[in-house]
Design a protein around this motif. Structure first.
Motif, PDB file in Angstrom:
ATOM      1  N   THR A   1     -26.487 -51.668 -21.023  1.00  0.00           N
ATOM      2  CA  THR A   1     -25.930 -51.861 -19.691  1.00  0.00           C
ATOM      3  C   THR A   1     -24.499 -51.332 -19.608  1.00  0.00           C
ATOM      4  OG1 THR A   1     -27.309 -53.834 -19.406  1.00  0.00           O
ATOM      5  CG2 THR A   1     -25.462 -53.560 -17.900  1.00  0.00           C
ATOM      6  N   HIS A   2     -23.655 -51.704 -20.559  1.00  0.00           N
ATOM      7  CA  HIS A   2     -22.255 -51.277 -20.526  1.00  0.00           C
ATOM      8  C   HIS A   2     -22.123 -49.769 -20.764  1.00  0.00           C
ATOM      9  CE1 HIS A   2     -19.926 -55.053 -20.161  1.00  0.00           C
ATOM     10  NE2 HIS A   2     -21.016 -55.605 -20.679  1.00  0.00           N
ATOM     11  N   THR A   3     -22.882 -49.245 -21.698  1.00  0.00           N
ATOM     12  CA  THR A   3     -22.801 -47.805 -21.970  1.00  0.00           C
ATOM     13  C   THR A   3     -23.274 -46.998 -20.775  1.00  0.00           C
ATOM     14  OG1 THR A   3     -23.192 -48.240 -24.327  1.00  0.00           O
ATOM     15  CG2 THR A   3     -23.511 -45.983 -23.553  1.00  0.00           C
ATOM     16  N   THR A   4     -24.371 -47.435 -20.161  1.00  0.00           N
ATOM     17  CA  THR A   4     -24.888 -46.733 -18.985  1.00  0.00           C
ATOM     18  C   THR A   4     -23.907 -46.810 -17.823  1.00  0.00           C
ATOM     19  OG1 THR A   4     -27.170 -47.182 -19.664  1.00  0.00           O
ATOM     20  CG2 THR A   4     -26.796 -46.627 -17.344  1.00  0.00           C
ATOM     21  N   ALA A   5     -23.324 -47.988 -17.615  1.00  0.00           N
ATOM     22  CA  ALA A   5     -22.334 -48.128 -16.543  1.00  0.00           C
ATOM     23  C   ALA A   5     -21.156 -47.191 -16.767  1.00  0.00           C
ATOM     24  CB  ALA A   5     -21.857 -49.575 -16.462  1.00  0.00           C
ATOM     25  N   ALA A   6     -20.718 -47.076 -18.016  1.00  0.00           N
ATOM     26  CA  ALA A   6     -19.604 -46.182 -18.324  1.00  0.00           C
ATOM     27  C   ALA A   6     -19.969 -44.728 -18.086  1.00  0.00           C
ATOM     28  CB  ALA A   6     -19.166 -46.389 -19.776  1.00  0.00           C
ATOM     29  N   ARG A   7     -21.186 -44.344 -18.450  1.00  0.00           N
ATOM     30  CA  ARG A   7     -21.621 -42.952 -18.252  1.00  0.00           C
ATOM     31  C   ARG A   7     -21.778 -42.645 -16.759  1.00  0.00           C
ATOM     32  NH1 ARG A   7     -23.339 -40.067 -22.510  1.00  0.00           N
ATOM     33  NH2 ARG A   7     -24.934 -38.938 -21.331  1.00  0.00           N
ATOM     34  N   ILE A   8     -22.278 -43.599 -16.005  1.00  0.00           N
ATOM     35  CA  ILE A   8     -22.359 -43.408 -14.556  1.00  0.00           C
ATOM     36  C   ILE A   8     -20.961 -43.219 -13.979  1.00  0.00           C
ATOM     37  CG2 ILE A   8     -22.919 -44.562 -12.373  1.00  0.00           C
ATOM     38  CD1 ILE A   8     -25.293 -45.866 -13.838  1.00  0.00           C
ATOM     39  N   SER A   9     -20.011 -43.992 -14.483  1.00  0.00           N
ATOM     40  CA  SER A   9     -18.636 -43.881 -14.000  1.00  0.00           C
ATOM     41  C   SER A   9     -18.040 -42.516 -14.319  1.00  0.00           C
ATOM     42  CB  SER A   9     -17.782 -44.993 -14.620  1.00  0.00           C
ATOM     43  OG  SER A   9     -16.456 -44.929 -14.143  1.00  0.00           O
ATOM     44  N   VAL A  10     -18.323 -41.994 -15.513  1.00  0.00           N
ATOM     45  CA  VAL A  10     -17.786 -40.695 -15.930  1.00  0.00           C
ATOM     46  C   VAL A  10     -18.372 -39.567 -15.093  1.00  0.00           C
ATOM     47  CG1 VAL A  10     -17.757 -39.002 -17.801  1.00  0.00           C
ATOM     48  CG2 VAL A  10     -17.206 -41.398 -18.279  1.00  0.00           C
TER      49      VAL A  10
ATOM     50  N   SER B   1     -25.877 -39.773  -5.618  1.00  0.00           N
ATOM     51  CA  SER B   1     -27.234 -39.780  -5.063  1.00  0.00           C
ATOM     52  C   SER B   1     -28.209 -39.577  -6.214  1.00  0.00           C
ATOM     53  CB  SER B   1     -27.416 -38.651  -4.041  1.00  0.00           C
ATOM     54  OG  SER B   1     -27.347 -37.397  -4.703  1.00  0.00           O
ATOM     55  N   ILE B   2     -29.485 -39.796  -5.937  1.00  0.00           N
ATOM     56  CA  ILE B   2     -30.491 -39.565  -6.971  1.00  0.00           C
ATOM     57  C   ILE B   2     -30.580 -38.083  -7.320  1.00  0.00           C
ATOM     58  CG2 ILE B   2     -32.412 -39.371  -5.340  1.00  0.00           C
ATOM     59  CD1 ILE B   2     -34.156 -40.816  -7.423  1.00  0.00           C
ATOM     60  N   ASP B   3     -30.283 -37.207  -6.361  1.00  0.00           N
ATOM     61  CA  ASP B   3     -30.284 -35.772  -6.666  1.00  0.00           C
ATOM     62  C   ASP B   3     -29.200 -35.423  -7.677  1.00  0.00           C
ATOM     63  OD1 ASP B   3     -32.438 -35.208  -5.016  1.00  0.00           O
ATOM     64  OD2 ASP B   3     -31.182 -34.832  -3.267  1.00  0.00           O
ATOM     65  N   GLU B   4     -28.047 -36.073  -7.572  1.00  0.00           N
ATOM     66  CA  GLU B   4     -26.975 -35.830  -8.544  1.00  0.00           C
ATOM     67  C   GLU B   4     -27.312 -36.455  -9.895  1.00  0.00           C
ATOM     68  OE1 GLU B   4     -23.087 -36.758  -7.055  1.00  0.00           O
ATOM     69  OE2 GLU B   4     -23.303 -35.410  -5.325  1.00  0.00           O
ATOM     70  N   VAL B   5     -28.071 -37.537  -9.889  1.00  0.00           N
ATOM     71  CA  VAL B   5     -28.578 -38.095 -11.153  1.00  0.00           C
ATOM     72  C   VAL B   5     -29.461 -37.068 -11.847  1.00  0.00           C
ATOM     73  CG1 VAL B   5     -30.181 -39.796 -12.138  1.00  0.00           C
ATOM     74  CG2 VAL B   5     -28.453 -40.521 -10.478  1.00  0.00           C
ATOM     75  N   ARG B   6     -30.312 -36.397 -11.077  1.00  0.00           N
ATOM     76  CA  ARG B   6     -31.250 -35.435 -11.646  1.00  0.00           C
ATOM     77  C   ARG B   6     -30.527 -34.236 -12.275  1.00  0.00           C
ATOM     78  NH1 ARG B   6     -36.130 -37.136  -9.965  1.00  0.00           N
ATOM     79  NH2 ARG B   6     -36.309 -38.205  -7.971  1.00  0.00           N
ATOM     80  N   SER B   7     -29.383 -33.871 -11.744  1.00  0.00           N
ATOM     81  CA  SER B   7     -28.655 -32.715 -12.267  1.00  0.00           C
ATOM     82  C   SER B   7     -27.628 -33.094 -13.330  1.00  0.00           C
ATOM     83  CB  SER B   7     -27.964 -31.967 -11.122  1.00  0.00           C
ATOM     84  OG  SER B   7     -27.032 -32.805 -10.455  1.00  0.00           O
ATOM     85  N   SER B   8     -27.493 -34.369 -13.638  1.00  0.00           N
ATOM     86  CA  SER B   8     -26.573 -34.837 -14.678  1.00  0.00           C
ATOM     87  C   SER B   8     -27.282 -34.889 -16.023  1.00  0.00           C
ATOM     88  CB  SER B   8     -26.048 -36.242 -14.331  1.00  0.00           C
ATOM     89  OG  SER B   8     -25.374 -36.261 -13.101  1.00  0.00           O
ATOM     90  N   PRO B   9     -26.540 -35.039 -17.118  1.00  0.00           N
ATOM     91  CA  PRO B   9     -27.189 -35.332 -18.404  1.00  0.00           C
ATOM     92  C   PRO B   9     -27.851 -36.707 -18.338  1.00  0.00           C
ATOM     93  CG  PRO B   9     -24.875 -34.705 -18.677  1.00  0.00           C
ATOM     94  CD  PRO B   9     -25.087 -34.949 -17.222  1.00  0.00           C
ATOM     95  N   PRO B  10     -28.653 -37.070 -19.337  1.00  0.00           N
ATOM     96  CA  PRO B  10     -29.204 -38.436 -19.344  1.00  0.00           C
ATOM     97  C   PRO B  10     -28.080 -39.461 -19.279  1.00  0.00           C
ATOM     98  CG  PRO B  10     -30.263 -37.074 -21.018  1.00  0.00           C
ATOM     99  CD  PRO B  10     -29.129 -36.265 -20.478  1.00  0.00           C
ATOM    100  N   LEU B  11     -28.194 -40.417 -18.383  1.00  0.00           N
ATOM    101  CA  LEU B  11     -27.117 -41.381 -18.164  1.00  0.00           C
ATOM    102  C   LEU B  11     -27.423 -42.761 -18.729  1.00  0.00           C
ATOM    103  CD1 LEU B  11     -26.079 -40.471 -14.496  1.00  0.00           C
ATOM    104  CD2 LEU B  11     -25.069 -39.694 -16.652  1.00  0.00           C
ATOM    105  N   VAL B  12     -28.681 -43.095 -18.881  1.00  0.00           N
ATOM    106  CA  VAL B  12     -29.050 -44.396 -19.455  1.00  0.00           C
ATOM    107  C   VAL B  12     -29.108 -44.223 -20.970  1.00  0.00           C
ATOM    108  CG1 VAL B  12     -30.742 -46.249 -19.519  1.00  0.00           C
ATOM    109  CG2 VAL B  12     -30.361 -44.986 -17.392  1.00  0.00           C
ATOM    110  N   ALA B  13     -28.251 -44.942 -21.680  1.00  0.00           N
ATOM    111  CA  ALA B  13     -28.125 -44.700 -23.122  1.00  0.00           C
ATOM    112  C   ALA B  13     -27.484 -45.894 -23.818  1.00  0.00           C
ATOM    113  CB  ALA B  13     -27.280 -43.451 -23.373  1.00  0.00           C
ATOM    114  N   PHE B  14     -27.696 -45.954 -25.140  1.00  0.00           N
ATOM    115  CA  PHE B  14     -26.952 -46.873 -25.994  1.00  0.00           C
ATOM    116  C   PHE B  14     -25.666 -46.203 -26.443  1.00  0.00           C
ATOM    117  CE2 PHE B  14     -31.474 -48.016 -26.985  1.00  0.00           C
ATOM    118  CZ  PHE B  14     -31.441 -49.308 -26.478  1.00  0.00           C
ATOM    119  N   SER B  15     -24.713 -47.013 -26.903  1.00  0.00           N
ATOM    120  CA  SER B  15     -23.528 -46.461 -27.556  1.00  0.00           C
ATOM    121  C   SER B  15     -23.951 -45.808 -28.874  1.00  0.00           C
ATOM    122  CB  SER B  15     -22.515 -47.568 -27.831  1.00  0.00           C
ATOM    123  OG  SER B  15     -23.042 -48.501 -28.772  1.00  0.00           O
TER     124      SER B  15
END
Length: 385
Positions: A267-276, A281-295
């Protein structure tokens, strides 16, 4: 962009999947009343025949080996619980995360990965363009074609977002045949955050409940588990806080704490990656690197745990013996049906070899453990009806 990891107020974030902005269904139909599109998907999955059959399909231990061991169904429910909890905290769409989690194993064969591997080997020579057999693709095939519940269409007619989340892995060759859900594999883009979350929730669930089942079965020991740093650290903390606790409670308390550590870190790692990366939008999620992750540290510990389970549990000689029998059941069923298609129920009989092989794979993949064993006995044991 700051992302809160406190419990959600109930309003989804702009980077979450929006059911009102769904890319739609394969077949047009009136919108749902009193529920969202993703809630409708979840409900359709729960009522599917394939979902009910998960109760009698192997996770690690064959279904009849013990009442307390996980099955594909209990595993699926654990995945959905984890995904929904994290989705709520990150303000993702809980219903989509839950729907994907509930559907992710619909296409699994009897006998777990051993059954899948054997069916893949059986299919390679018969459907080379389709890449053999893979349970993610079979899950999609079930919700798109094989379920027969509605008069207006085959399958469950789920939303695009649910379907893309079901398909975690896919070869380029196969992706080119799948239309919209294959595009991200061709274009190397990401699925929704809800799909990414369901994938890692699956990993959290199976790693930790396989420890529990492995210890309960006696195939791995507590002494062995103490050699795994991630387990050892949490177990030592439990014994420090509760020195008089029984061994069984110490194990369940340790696993509970391990799951919590993984969820909090995710949860914390994903929140930090989303912040970075700041997707709006979901379209910008699709064009980003994987954002849900562990440290990185927790990822390394989780990988170490996976290696331990692979070497000490999944490759344990007693598991190998049982799974070797299971592979033989799948292999011999496939070959018998291929040699004589009239042994199949009429709805699975075809007129050419490749479509016949795929129909046989559909039939076998849909079997529960005990149904596959029963079919094998009927075909190969004299005196069985």
């Amino acid at each position: 962009m700051t992302v809160s990891v406190a419990p959600s107020s109930g309003r989804d974030a702009p980077y979450a999947a929006d059911p009102l902005a769904s890319r739609g269904r394969r077949h047009a139909e009136p919108g749902p009343q009193g529920r969202s599109h993703f809630q409708r998907d979840r409900d359709r999955i729960i009522h599917a025949n394939a979902f009910r059959r998960l109760e009698y399909k192997t996770q690690v231990f064959i279904n009849h080996e013990g009442d307390l061991f996980r099955t594909r169904l209990t595993h699926t429910l654990e995945v959905a619980q984890i995904a929904r909890s994290v989705a709520r905290t990150l303000r993702l769409n809980e219903d989509l995360a839950e729907a994907i989690s509930l559907a992710h194993d619909l296409g699994h064969t009897p006998f777990g990965h051993a059954g899948q591997d054997e069916l893949h080997a059986c299919m390679r020579d018969h459907a080379p363009d389709a890449g053999g057999f893979e349970h993610n693709f079979q899950s999609l095939r079930i919700v798109d074609e094989l379920e027969e519940r509605y008069a207006a269409f085959d399958g469950l007619n789920l939303c695009f977002e649910t379907r893309e989340g079901i398909l975690k892995h896919c070869s380029l060759e196969r992706a080119r045949t799948l239309g919209d859900v294959g595009e991200r594999f061709i274009n190397r883009t990401q699925p929704s955050l809800e799909a990414q979350l369901a994938n890692l929730s699956d990993e959290i669930a199976y790693n930790n409940h396989d420890i529990d089942d492995g210890l309960r079965s006696g195939l791995i020991t507590l002494a062995q588990m103490r050699d795994v740093p991630f387990f050892a650290r949490h177990h030592a903390e439990v014994l420090r806080l509760y020195p008089q606790v029984t061994e069984r409670r110490a194990i369940t308390e340790t696993i509970r704490r391990m799951i919590n550590t993984l969820i909090v870190d995710l949860t914390h790692t994903t929140a930090a990656r989303i912040s970075v990366y700041g997707p709006r939008s979901i379209d910008e999620v699709r064009s980003s690197p994987p954002l849900v992750a562990f440290s990185d540290g927790v990822r390394a510990e989780a990988d170490e745990l996976k290696v331990f389970l692979r070497d000490k549990l999944y490759r344990h000689y007693q598991v190998t013996r049982v799974m070797n029998k299971a592979k033989r059941v799948v292999r011999e069923l496939f070959q018998a049906f291929l040699d004589e298609p009239r042994l199949l129920p009429p709805q699975y009989q075809r007129n050419d070899d490749n479509t016949q092989a795929r129909a046989i794979a559909d039939y076998i993949a849909g079997m529960t453990d005990r149904y596959a064993i029963r079919e094998h006995r009927k075909l190969f044991l004299v005196g069985e009806d």
